[in-house]
Design a protein around this motif. Sequence first.
Motif, PDB file in Angstrom:
ATOM      1  N   THR A  70       2.273   4.294   4.839  1.00  0.00           N
ATOM      2  CA  THR A  70       3.115   5.466   5.126  1.00  0.00           C
ATOM      3  C   THR A  70       4.544   5.072   5.470  1.00  0.00           C
ATOM      4  N   THR A  71       4.773   3.805   5.803  1.00  0.00           N
ATOM      5  CA  THR A  71       6.105   3.327   6.172  1.00  0.00           C
ATOM      6  C   THR A  71       6.312   1.924   5.600  1.00  0.00           C
ATOM      7  N   ARG A  75       6.247   1.751   1.368  1.00  0.00           N
ATOM      8  CA  ARG A  75       5.879   3.099   1.812  1.00  0.00           C
ATOM      9  C   ARG A  75       5.542   3.977   0.608  1.00  0.00           C
TER      10      ARG A  75
END
Length: 208
Positions: A70-71, A75
């Motif tokens: 997610t990052t 990401r």
Amino acid sequence: TMIGFDMKSAVPTKPKENVSTSTIKESDYKSVADLFERRPIWTLAALKAHIREPKKRISNILASLAFFYTTGPWRNCFVKFGYDPRQTFQSRYYQMLDYRVRQGAGFKTDVKMKRPSAVNKLVRACAKIDSPDLLENQIEENFQLRRKEAIFNSESIPPFRARQYQLIDIHLPKVQEMLENIPGPLSGTICNERRGWLPPQFLDDTRE
């Protein structure tokens, strides 16, 4: 499995216990699994640009094959279970580039992140077509549209004012040459939490 990027946590090596592939066709599963054998890190858009007819249960297939960052430098990417991009210099090719089309005078400054997709319109149109030949043509057009949206080349115009590309999907000789010519890491060099395996200013130079 969705995780945030950091430099210490072990990467997931297998799917969660509640993930089931019992309702997935073996051929559908294999077509996606084969792509992860060729390349360990994908965005969803890039995956669909390599599958002529996207699988209806692709989210279930992905949950059984990969975890999702997610990052970080990777990401919004699906990463093959057990593959650790922090340990592999080759992973620089799969890092993400955020790109925004510059706005000239007189243009609105806000950036539209989503728009009604021509791809979705084609999907709806296919449902109304009875002719096998016409359906085949629509499937091919649909496939080519997905490729144009996920892969950038010298004839491309980004489909959105703001777009993310994996570096490997930017098919410009200069960019690929820049990637190839990044000096290999010296002994003891580790992946950077923000830049991954890229030198400072590399992404800015790529945008230019």
